[in-house]
Design a protein around this motif. Structure first.
Motif: not given
Length: 398
Positions: A314-329
């Protein structure tokens, strides 16, 4: 002046039970490599940043040996942990770990796991048919999430058809987080004895499954049985809880469930995002074998480092908006299966099971929903694998 050691945050927010404990995010922002006080008084480290966790997991200057570690959770053993038993690769370093890994790696290739897809599809179809015949309401964990990976473990180990109901029943008892410890231990002993007898039988009459093939290696009887037990422990509880918790996550995000139904060909990407978002095996550990400088700090030899995989994912430095579940990510690079030499050997099988089981469930039952209010869904608390104890679901018939 060094900062006061922290305790491992463990309490999830009641209104966000799928998210990591909030204290982990605060630490990741302020101190991604923090000094941590363990329940036995040891002062080691807690790593929460993605880059930091990844670096430690891949660094040979850190050991995975159980007997060198301090247990990070309350209620653990008072003294040192025992060494890893034969076959348990998680608690070993090279060269022992390397030897086991090489023997098993060729039996867990992407190609071979994909060959099992038809078997996974048959098992999921059988259990979805049984759910439909039963009709609502059913406990998804008992009816689907547990038996699908349990039967795939039977495939890997070559458990005879006549024994599979007994095997899955005993396995369910081992991983029943609500059962008294004594009952879990007794079930584990019985299951271990069965795997040992199965291994000896395959030594006499080798079969084409993974356990049967391993009888033709230099593994001793004890090691062969140990590998069988290790595969069971590593591949059942994790995948079962991933199916259960993944279902719950999709039920709580109906737009994402709709996207999965509309684009079943996107299951690969969807599964990677669910693995990142949920990170059910949420914590790992290493021990420094020598002084190691990292993130401007020196981790001293002998210090245990707890790796918060869920915080790293859930690190925003690696995954933008990390607390959002986005199956297209595009969630590549997540650490749900660990990293480095101990990265999960069975990850391809887990992916096959999830890519089949989750889309099939939501396609068969497009109106699938929880049969109880959110606050009544029983989650596993303070366990090494996050998950759902019971998940009553319903759907519209006809």
């Amino acid at each position: 002046m060094s900062q006061e050691p922290v305790r491992l945050p463990r309490d999830r927010a009641e209104d966000h039970p799928l998210d990591p404990p909030p204290g982990l995010a605060r630490l990741r922002e302020e101190r991604p490599l923090a000094r941590m006080r363990y329940p036995d008084g040891h002062v080691g480290r807690l790593a929460t940043g993605h880059a930091t966790v990844r670096a430690i997991a891949a660094d040979p200057r850190f050991s995975s040996r159980y007997e060198l570690m301090h247990y990070p959770f309350p209620g653990g053993p008072d003294g040192p942990l025992p060494p890893a038993p034969p076959g348990d690769m998680t608690g070993m370093d090279a060269p022992e770990h390397t030897r086991y890994r090489r023997l098993l790696a060729g039996r867990f290739t992407v190609r071979r796991m994909r060959e099992l897809t038809a078997r996974v599809e048959r098992i999921t179809t059988d259990h979805l048919d049984a759910m439909e015949r039963h009709g609502p309401v059913v406990d998804l964990i008992e009816a689907y999430a547990h038996p699908v990976p349990a039967l795939m473990i039977c495939e890997l180990l070559g458990v005879p058809e006549a024994d599979r109901e007994m095997f899955t029943r005993r396995a369910a008892a081992v991983f029943d987080a609500e059962a008294p410890v004594e009952e879990q231990t007794a079930a584990l002993t019985r299951l271990g004895e069965y795997v040992h007898e199965l291994a000896l039988a395959k030594r006499k009459h080798p079969t084409d499954d993974v356990l049967g093939e391993l009888t033709r290696t230099d593994l001793t009887d004890a090691e062969l049985a140990g590998v069988g037990s290790f595969l069971l422990a590593a591949g059942l509880d994790t995948t079962a809880n991933m199916i259960g918790l993944g279902t719950l996550a999709l039920l709580r995000h109906p737009d994402q469930a709709a996207a999965l139904r509309a684009e079943p060909e996107s299951a690969d990407r969807a599964v990677e995002e669910l693995l990142r978002y949920l990170t059910i095996a949420h914590t790992g550990a290493r021990v420094a074998l020598e002084d190691v400088e990292l993130d401007g700090q020196v981790i001293r030899a002998g210090e245990t480092v707890t790796l918060s995989l869920e915080a790293a994912n859930r690190d925003p430095a690696r995954f933008p908006d990390p607390d959002t579940l986005d199956l297209r990510r595009k969630a590549t690079g997540h650490l749900a299966f660990g990293h480095g030499p101990h990265q999960c050997l069975g990850q391809q099988l887990a992916r096959v099971e999830l890519r089949v089981a989750l889309p099939a469930l939501f396609t068969r039952f497009p109106t699938l929903r929880s049969a109880v209010p959110p606050e009544e869904v029983r989650l596993r608390r303070n366990t090494s694998v996050h998950g759902v104890r019971r998940l009553p679901v319903t759907w519209d018939e006809g």
